[in-house]
Design a protein around this motif. Structure first.
Motif, PDB file in Angstrom:
ATOM      1  N   GLY A 253      36.610  38.983  44.157  1.00  0.00           N
ATOM      2  CA  GLY A 253      37.307  39.360  45.386  1.00  0.00           C
ATOM      3  C   GLY A 253      37.323  40.866  45.518  1.00  0.00           C
ATOM      4  O   GLY A 253      37.811  41.561  44.623  1.00  0.00           O
ATOM      5  N   ALA A 254      36.777  41.385  46.600  1.00  0.00           N
ATOM      6  CA  ALA A 254      36.697  42.829  46.803  1.00  0.00           C
ATOM      7  C   ALA A 254      37.520  43.238  48.002  1.00  0.00           C
ATOM      8  O   ALA A 254      37.306  42.749  49.113  1.00  0.00           O
ATOM      9  N   TYR A 255      38.470  44.148  47.788  1.00  0.00           N
ATOM     10  CA  TYR A 255      39.233  44.735  48.881  1.00  0.00           C
ATOM     11  C   TYR A 255      38.365  45.785  49.566  1.00  0.00           C
ATOM     12  O   TYR A 255      37.785  46.644  48.910  1.00  0.00           O
ATOM     13  N   GLN A 256      38.291  45.716  50.886  1.00  0.00           N
ATOM     14  CA  GLN A 256      37.494  46.682  51.634  1.00  0.00           C
ATOM     15  C   GLN A 256      38.332  47.816  52.215  1.00  0.00           C
ATOM     16  O   GLN A 256      37.804  48.837  52.622  1.00  0.00           O
ATOM     17  N   LEU A 257      39.656  47.623  52.256  1.00  0.00           N
ATOM     18  CA  LEU A 257      40.548  48.552  52.942  1.00  0.00           C
ATOM     19  C   LEU A 257      40.815  49.798  52.118  1.00  0.00           C
ATOM     20  O   LEU A 257      41.047  49.720  50.914  1.00  0.00           O
ATOM     21  N   LYS A 258      40.763  50.964  52.745  1.00  0.00           N
ATOM     22  CA  LYS A 258      41.068  52.231  52.082  1.00  0.00           C
ATOM     23  C   LYS A 258      42.360  52.778  52.668  1.00  0.00           C
ATOM     24  O   LYS A 258      42.352  53.632  53.546  1.00  0.00           O
ATOM     25  N   GLY A 259      43.499  52.271  52.203  1.00  0.00           N
ATOM     26  CA  GLY A 259      44.786  52.708  52.715  1.00  0.00           C
ATOM     27  C   GLY A 259      45.460  53.667  51.756  1.00  0.00           C
ATOM     28  O   GLY A 259      45.222  53.648  50.557  1.00  0.00           O
ATOM     29  N   ALA A 260      46.324  54.512  52.270  1.00  0.00           N
ATOM     30  CA  ALA A 260      46.968  55.522  51.435  1.00  0.00           C
ATOM     31  C   ALA A 260      47.872  54.909  50.378  1.00  0.00           C
ATOM     32  O   ALA A 260      47.983  55.424  49.276  1.00  0.00           O
ATOM     33  N   VAL A 261      48.583  53.829  50.711  1.00  0.00           N
ATOM     34  CA  VAL A 261      49.455  53.205  49.723  1.00  0.00           C
ATOM     35  C   VAL A 261      48.617  52.613  48.601  1.00  0.00           C
ATOM     36  O   VAL A 261      48.942  52.734  47.427  1.00  0.00           O
ATOM     37  N   THR A 262      47.492  52.009  48.940  1.00  0.00           N
ATOM     38  CA  THR A 262      46.596  51.491  47.925  1.00  0.00           C
ATOM     39  C   THR A 262      46.119  52.611  47.012  1.00  0.00           C
ATOM     40  O   THR A 262      45.991  52.434  45.815  1.00  0.00           O
ATOM     41  N   ARG A 263      45.871  53.786  47.577  1.00  0.00           N
ATOM     42  CA  ARG A 263      45.403  54.893  46.759  1.00  0.00           C
ATOM     43  C   ARG A 263      46.435  55.275  45.706  1.00  0.00           C
ATOM     44  O   ARG A 263      46.094  55.640  44.576  1.00  0.00           O
ATOM     45  N   ARG A 264      47.706  55.192  46.020  1.00  0.00           N
ATOM     46  CA  ARG A 264      48.750  55.476  45.031  1.00  0.00           C
ATOM     47  C   ARG A 264      48.681  54.473  43.888  1.00  0.00           C
ATOM     48  O   ARG A 264      48.883  54.811  42.734  1.00  0.00           O
ATOM     49  N   LEU A 265      48.413  53.231  44.212  1.00  0.00           N
ATOM     50  CA  LEU A 265      48.280  52.226  43.163  1.00  0.00           C
ATOM     51  C   LEU A 265      47.031  52.485  42.338  1.00  0.00           C
ATOM     52  O   LEU A 265      47.058  52.445  41.102  1.00  0.00           O
ATOM     53  N   LEU A 266      45.914  52.770  42.987  1.00  0.00           N
ATOM     54  CA  LEU A 266      44.669  53.001  42.269  1.00  0.00           C
ATOM     55  C   LEU A 266      44.782  54.181  41.318  1.00  0.00           C
ATOM     56  O   LEU A 266      44.160  54.184  40.252  1.00  0.00           O
ATOM     57  N   SER A 267      45.577  55.175  41.678  1.00  0.00           N
ATOM     58  CA  SER A 267      45.727  56.339  40.812  1.00  0.00           C
ATOM     59  C   SER A 267      46.410  55.974  39.500  1.00  0.00           C
ATOM     60  O   SER A 267      46.332  56.735  38.531  1.00  0.00           O
ATOM     61  N   ALA A 268      47.074  54.826  39.467  1.00  0.00           N
ATOM     62  CA  ALA A 268      47.748  54.387  38.244  1.00  0.00           C
ATOM     63  C   ALA A 268      46.850  53.521  37.366  1.00  0.00           C
ATOM     64  O   ALA A 268      47.255  53.114  36.279  1.00  0.00           O
ATOM     65  N   LEU A 269      45.630  53.238  37.826  1.00  0.00           N
ATOM     66  CA  LEU A 269      44.729  52.354  37.098  1.00  0.00           C
ATOM     67  C   LEU A 269      43.539  53.107  36.528  1.00  0.00           C
ATOM     68  O   LEU A 269      43.089  54.095  37.099  1.00  0.00           O
ATOM     69  N   PRO A 270      42.993  52.634  35.407  1.00  0.00           N
ATOM     70  CA  PRO A 270      41.732  53.200  34.919  1.00  0.00           C
ATOM     71  C   PRO A 270      40.578  52.704  35.779  1.00  0.00           C
ATOM     72  O   PRO A 270      40.758  51.857  36.652  1.00  0.00           O
ATOM     73  N   ALA A 271      39.380  53.225  35.526  1.00  0.00           N
ATOM     74  CA  ALA A 271      38.214  52.788  36.292  1.00  0.00           C
ATOM     75  C   ALA A 271      37.967  51.297  36.118  1.00  0.00           C
ATOM     76  O   ALA A 271      37.489  50.622  37.030  1.00  0.00           O
ATOM     77  N   MET A 272      38.317  50.776  34.946  1.00  0.00           N
ATOM     78  CA  MET A 272      38.138  49.345  34.679  1.00  0.00           C
ATOM     79  C   MET A 272      39.282  48.863  33.790  1.00  0.00           C
ATOM     80  O   MET A 272      39.556  49.452  32.751  1.00  0.00           O
ATOM     81  N   ALA A 273      39.973  47.836  34.235  1.00  0.00           N
ATOM     82  CA  ALA A 273      41.077  47.263  33.470  1.00  0.00           C
ATOM     83  C   ALA A 273      40.753  45.809  33.161  1.00  0.00           C
ATOM     84  O   ALA A 273      40.438  45.036  34.068  1.00  0.00           O
ATOM     85  N   VAL A 274      40.826  45.421  31.892  1.00  0.00           N
ATOM     86  CA  VAL A 274      40.510  44.054  31.470  1.00  0.00           C
ATOM     87  C   VAL A 274      41.763  43.409  30.891  1.00  0.00           C
ATOM     88  O   VAL A 274      42.357  43.935  29.943  1.00  0.00           O
ATOM     89  N   VAL A 275      42.175  42.295  31.482  1.00  0.00           N
ATOM     90  CA  VAL A 275      43.300  41.512  30.962  1.00  0.00           C
ATOM     91  C   VAL A 275      42.716  40.286  30.279  1.00  0.00           C
ATOM     92  O   VAL A 275      42.057  39.463  30.921  1.00  0.00           O
ATOM     93  N   ARG A 276      42.920  40.176  28.983  1.00  0.00           N
ATOM     94  CA  ARG A 276      42.318  39.106  28.199  1.00  0.00           C
ATOM     95  C   ARG A 276      42.979  37.754  28.464  1.00  0.00           C
ATOM     96  O   ARG A 276      44.199  37.652  28.593  1.00  0.00           O
ATOM     97  N   GLY A 277      42.150  36.731  28.511  1.00  0.00           N
ATOM     98  CA  GLY A 277      42.632  35.393  28.825  1.00  0.00           C
ATOM     99  C   GLY A 277      43.580  34.822  27.798  1.00  0.00           C
ATOM    100  O   GLY A 277      44.364  33.918  28.117  1.00  0.00           O
TER     101      GLY A 277
END
Length: 315
Positions: A125-149
């Motif tokens: 699932g790919a989000y296409q929207l580039k919103g400012a609030v989303t950018r605040r969330l993205l700034s808290a994430l690494p380039a790739m985050a893996v959550v193990r099953g």
């Protein structure tokens, strides 16, 4: 409302790109679609995740992966497999030399791959929207985050797998909301890991002083908050609140509130036709002039310039 809910309550998935991918080795896909955020659920077999300039990581069944855009990355059956497929902006699919693969890889409704019976199965699932609030969330994430099953379980993956291939009225909206829910569940799992480097606002949610203060702010951003008012609402002195808030969040209470208000204003400017006066009222500014002054100080452009600019120019 808490800080995470507030961040996700702005730009929600709308017409997100959803796909069930089935592949047989050898396979390697170069992703350069510039999507701001992509969520991948590994359902069957395994894959290697290779961010540009980063170390490859293996993903197995049950693992969830968040890719933060717009930087490119590669997903393959083996780190040594050279890319055979390139995904461009707009989800255009080609070979590395530019030959279209759209028809060759089409396996049906939201189904894609080189083999309908392939052992490697991914829900994407790919989000296409580039919103400012989303950018605040993205700034808290690494380039790739893996959550193990083996560290989390969610029934949402099974629901998504059941829904992704359906072609019924309103199906896009159903899938958008499922993607939102799955993203929230994955973010919770990621931030709550014992070794997580979660942002200050997430860690502070459980603090007996700063947590209630954050909830007060996010419950009513339009209230004319002061440090004294927040302190009274949390039962501590102004000095104690300011000191503890700054230590845990990384900025004073009023600076944090200003950042949230301006981020929401930027999102409203891009995603709605509301007037500047209406936007100002929705985010807690008394007048359009007051919002414009604060907005230009933060973003370097006026609200009107921000609204009319191309998304890439201010992302």
């Amino acid at each position: 409302m808490d800080a995470l809910a507030d961040l996700l309550d702005g730009p929600r998935a709308r017409g997100a790109f959803m796909l069930r991918s089935t592949l047989s080795p050898p396979w390697s896909i170069r992703i350069q679609d510039e999507a701001p955020l992509t969520l991948v659920s590994m359902v069957g077999d395994e894959a290697w995740l290779i961010p540009d300039g980063g170390e490859p990581q293996r993903a197995g069944p049950g693992d969830m992966v968040i890719f933060r855009g717009p930087d490119p990355y590669t997903v393959s059956d083996d780190p040594a497999t050279e890319p055979q497929i390139v995904i461009h902006p707009g989800q255009v699919c080609t070979t590395p030399d530019g030959t279209s693969l759209s028809e060759a890889m089409d396996l049906g409704v939201r189904a894609w791959g080189n083999d309908p019976d392939g052992t490697a199965v991914m829900l994407i699932g790919a989000y296409q929207l580039k919103g400012a609030v989303t950018r605040r969330l993205l700034s808290a994430l690494p380039a790739m985050a893996v959550v193990r099953g083996d560290t989390w379980r969610s029934p949402l993956v099974d629901v998504l797998q059941d829904e992704i291939g359906r072609d019924e009225p309103g199906q896009d909206v159903v899938l958008d909301r499922l993607l939102d829910l799955l993203l929230i569940a994955t973010l919770r799992a990621w931030f709550s890991r014992p070794d997580a480097e979660a942002p200050g606002w997430y860690r502070a949610h459980g603090d007996p002083v700063v947590g209630p203060a954050l909830r007060l702010l996010h419950d009513d951003l339009t209230h004319p908050w002061t440090v004294a008012g927040l302190a009274a609402g949390t039962g501590v002195s102004r000095a104690a609140l300011a000191q503890r808030f700054t230590k845990l969040i990384g900025e004073p209470p009023m600076a944090y509130l200003t950042g949230i208000r301006l981020a929401q204003a930027a999102d409203l400017l891009r995603e709605s036709d509301a007037t500047l006066d209406a936007v100002a009222r929705q985010v807690g500014y008394g007048t359009a002039f007051a919002l414009s002054t604060a907005f230009k100080r933060e973003h370097g452009v006026s609200p009107q310039e921000y609204r009319t600019a191309r998304p890439a120019a201010t992302a």
